[in-house]
Design a protein around this motif. Structure first.
Motif, PDB file in Angstrom:
ATOM      1  N   ILE A 113       0.299  -1.295  -0.072  1.00 49.69           N
ATOM      2  CA  ILE A 113      -0.018  -0.183  -0.372  1.00 49.69           C
ATOM      3  C   ILE A 113       1.411   1.454   0.204  1.00 49.69           C
ATOM      4  N   PRO A 114       0.599   2.031  -1.001  1.00 60.46           N
ATOM      5  CA  PRO A 114       1.432   3.524  -0.837  1.00 60.46           C
ATOM      6  C   PRO A 114       1.496   4.179   0.341  1.00 60.46           C
ATOM      7  N   PHE A 115       2.967   4.771  -0.305  1.00 66.51           N
ATOM      8  CA  PHE A 115       2.740   6.448   1.338  1.00 66.51           C
ATOM      9  C   PHE A 115       2.174   6.827   1.087  1.00 66.51           C
ATOM     10  N   PRO A 116       1.297   7.806   1.824  1.00 72.15           N
ATOM     11  CA  PRO A 116       1.210   7.496   3.563  1.00 72.15           C
ATOM     12  C   PRO A 116       0.566   6.950   3.839  1.00 72.15           C
ATOM     13  N   GLU A 117      -0.837   5.798   2.810  1.00 73.52           N
ATOM     14  CA  GLU A 117      -1.965   5.288   3.374  1.00 73.52           C
ATOM     15  C   GLU A 117      -1.511   4.169   3.730  1.00 73.52           C
ATOM     16  N   SER A 118       0.012   3.911   4.223  1.00 73.35           N
ATOM     17  CA  SER A 118      -0.196   2.597   4.531  1.00 73.35           C
ATOM     18  C   SER A 118       0.555   2.960   6.001  1.00 73.35           C
ATOM     19  N   LEU A 119       0.504   4.031   6.489  1.00 76.77           N
ATOM     20  CA  LEU A 119       0.716   3.942   8.223  1.00 76.77           C
ATOM     21  C   LEU A 119      -0.695   4.160   8.290  1.00 76.77           C
ATOM     22  N   LEU A 120      -1.563   4.066   7.763  1.00 78.81           N
ATOM     23  CA  LEU A 120      -3.064   3.557   8.901  1.00 78.81           C
ATOM     24  C   LEU A 120      -3.072   2.402   7.855  1.00 78.81           C
ATOM     25  N   PHE A 121      -2.998   2.103   6.659  1.00 78.20           N
ATOM     26  CA  PHE A 121      -3.802   0.323   6.614  1.00 78.20           C
ATOM     27  C   PHE A 121      -3.220  -0.096   7.385  1.00 78.20           C
ATOM     28  N   TYR A 122      -2.116  -0.402   7.749  1.00 76.69           N
ATOM     29  CA  TYR A 122      -1.113  -1.768   8.108  1.00 76.69           C
ATOM     30  C   TYR A 122      -1.630  -2.429   9.361  1.00 76.69           C
ATOM     31  N   PRO A 123      -1.451  -1.294  10.224  1.00 76.80           N
ATOM     32  CA  PRO A 123      -2.060  -1.573  11.618  1.00 76.80           C
ATOM     33  C   PRO A 123      -3.024  -1.922  11.606  1.00 76.80           C
ATOM     34  N   ILE A 124      -4.691  -1.585  10.767  1.00 78.04           N
ATOM     35  CA  ILE A 124      -5.690  -2.370  10.765  1.00 78.04           C
ATOM     36  C   ILE A 124      -5.928  -3.893  10.130  1.00 78.04           C
ATOM     37  N   ILE A 125      -5.301  -3.657   9.040  1.00 82.21           N
ATOM     38  CA  ILE A 125      -4.603  -4.785   8.566  1.00 82.21           C
ATOM     39  C   ILE A 125      -4.094  -5.664   8.990  1.00 82.21           C
ATOM     40  N   ALA A 126      -2.976  -5.641  10.415  1.00 79.98           N
ATOM     41  CA  ALA A 126      -1.982  -6.044  11.450  1.00 79.98           C
ATOM     42  C   ALA A 126      -2.937  -6.749  12.362  1.00 79.98           C
ATOM     43  N   PHE A 127      -3.989  -6.160  12.665  1.00 76.23           N
ATOM     44  CA  PHE A 127      -5.384  -6.152  14.075  1.00 76.23           C
ATOM     45  C   PHE A 127      -6.423  -7.489  12.830  1.00 76.23           C
ATOM     46  N   LEU A 128      -6.709  -7.589  12.000  1.00 76.48           N
ATOM     47  CA  LEU A 128      -7.255  -8.375  11.594  1.00 76.48           C
ATOM     48  C   LEU A 128      -6.528  -9.335  11.424  1.00 76.48           C
ATOM     49  N   VAL A 129      -5.143  -9.399  10.984  1.00 77.00           N
ATOM     50  CA  VAL A 129      -4.446 -11.349  10.877  1.00 77.00           C
ATOM     51  C   VAL A 129      -4.188 -11.294  11.402  1.00 77.00           C
ATOM     52  N   GLU A 130      -3.853 -11.048  12.662  1.00 77.53           N
ATOM     53  CA  GLU A 130      -3.730 -11.351  14.212  1.00 77.53           C
ATOM     54  C   GLU A 130      -4.734 -12.910  14.975  1.00 77.53           C
ATOM     55  N   ILE A 131      -5.887 -11.835  15.231  1.00 72.80           N
ATOM     56  CA  ILE A 131      -7.274 -12.348  15.189  1.00 72.80           C
ATOM     57  C   ILE A 131      -7.590 -13.373  14.409  1.00 72.80           C
ATOM     58  N   ILE A 132      -7.583 -13.711  13.108  1.00 73.05           N
ATOM     59  CA  ILE A 132      -7.775 -14.508  11.921  1.00 73.05           C
ATOM     60  C   ILE A 132      -6.493 -15.784  11.987  1.00 73.05           C
ATOM     61  N   PHE A 133      -5.264 -15.613  12.311  1.00 72.24           N
ATOM     62  CA  PHE A 133      -3.805 -15.846  11.704  1.00 72.24           C
ATOM     63  C   PHE A 133      -3.785 -17.233  13.384  1.00 72.24           C
ATOM     64  N   HIS A 134      -4.257 -15.877  14.784  1.00 71.07           N
ATOM     65  CA  HIS A 134      -2.836 -16.577  15.928  1.00 71.07           C
ATOM     66  C   HIS A 134      -4.390 -16.162  16.366  1.00 71.07           C
ATOM     67  N   VAL A 135      -5.386 -15.795  16.869  1.00 75.71           N
ATOM     68  CA  VAL A 135      -6.251 -15.675  18.510  1.00 75.71           C
ATOM     69  C   VAL A 135      -6.693 -16.870  18.109  1.00 75.71           C
ATOM     70  N   VAL A 136      -8.211 -16.669  16.664  1.00 74.90           N
ATOM     71  CA  VAL A 136      -9.212 -17.688  16.932  1.00 74.90           C
ATOM     72  C   VAL A 136      -8.394 -18.566  16.971  1.00 74.90           C
ATOM     73  N   PRO A 137      -7.352 -19.454  15.738  1.00 77.63           N
ATOM     74  CA  PRO A 137      -7.056 -21.050  15.975  1.00 77.63           C
ATOM     75  C   PRO A 137      -6.582 -20.657  17.338  1.00 77.63           C
ATOM     76  N   MET A 138      -6.002 -20.459  17.709  1.00 71.56           N
ATOM     77  CA  MET A 138      -5.079 -21.032  19.348  1.00 71.56           C
ATOM     78  C   MET A 138      -6.424 -20.939  20.504  1.00 71.56           C
ATOM     79  N   THR A 139      -7.774 -20.503  20.344  1.00 70.82           N
ATOM     80  CA  THR A 139      -8.544 -20.321  21.125  1.00 70.82           C
ATOM     81  C   THR A 139      -9.650 -22.008  20.925  1.00 70.82           C
TER      82      THR A 139
END
Length: 235
Positions: A113-139
């Motif tokens: 994602i191009p800068f500067p939108e990347s500064l906002l986009f990646y913290p958002i998608i990071a949350f989705l990734v952590e829930i989908i790939f880590h939190v739910v599969p561990m639970t």
């Protein structure tokens, strides 16, 4: 509902931190949808970003509440910051390895994602990734295992489950690398596998927020900083 209310009251600071993060994620999503909503299509396809992120917030809250109620994982806890330095150092290393792989195989110019939108986009998608790939599969497997055996088996299964869950993201990533050589896909898989193990061990010892912070560090180096530099150096 009474049990959940009591849990929240007993861990008010943890849920407060999680609530603030969720509000920031959803607020950032609103800003991006107003300007560059198309950024999400490459990651979630035809699913509306509000549905994807709203679902991740709900699933994240439910899963983390359950894990916290069993005292298996925490949302966040106080600890000397120096304790996570080794994990942060490993995260930097994994991001640099990803950069070296890119230098050798050169991903498409529009990969990030191009800068500067990347500064906002990646913290958002990071949350989705952590829930989908880590939190739910561990639970889910922890819930299933403890239900079947009717007794606490957490201490015996948590580390094997960490290794299993760590397989999910790297395997998902290499599925979309069909056009690349075996060494490239293998290197990406191994690098992401060990990064995922690092994150999940951080989750186990220091909580969800610390695991999420490692993802932010990785994305800052790999997607944001290198995302700008690679366009000048590789194209």
């Amino acid at each position: 509902m009474g049990g959940l209310k009591k849990l929240i009251i007993n861990h008010l600071k943890q849920f407060g931190t999680l609530g603030i993060l969720m509000v920031l994620v959803l607020s950032g999503l609103g800003l991006l949808l107003y300007s560059k909503g198309s950024h999400f299509q490459r990651f979630i396809g035809e699913i509306h970003p509000l549905i994807a992120m709203g679902s991740s917030v709900i699933l994240g809250f439910i899963s983390l509440s359950f894990l916290l109620s069993k005292k298996w994982f925490t949302i966040h806890k106080k600890y000397p910051i120096k304790k996570v330095f080794p994990y942060a150092g490993l995260t930097v290393f994994f991001a640099l390895v990803a950069i070296l792989i890119d230098i050798n195989i050169v991903y498409p110019a529009d990969m990030n994602i191009p800068f500067p939108e990347s500064l906002l986009f990646y913290p958002i998608i990071a949350f989705l990734v952590e829930i989908i790939f880590h939190v739910v599969p561990m639970t889910l497997p922890l819930v299933t295992s403890t239900f079947i055996f009717k007794r606490s088996v957490y201490d015996r299964i948590v580390l094997p489950y960490i290794l299993i869950v760590a397989l999910v993201e790297p395997t998902y990533q290499v599925v979309f690398m069909e056009s690349y050589t075996t060494w490239a896909t293998g290197s990406v898989w191994v690098n992401l596998f060990f990064f995922n193990i690092t994150q999940l061990l951080t989750f186990k010892r220091y909580g969800f927020i610390s695991m999420y912070a490692l993802r932010l560090l990785y994305y800052l180096i790999w997607h944001v900083v290198w995302g700008v530099l690679r366009l000048e150096l590789l194209f």
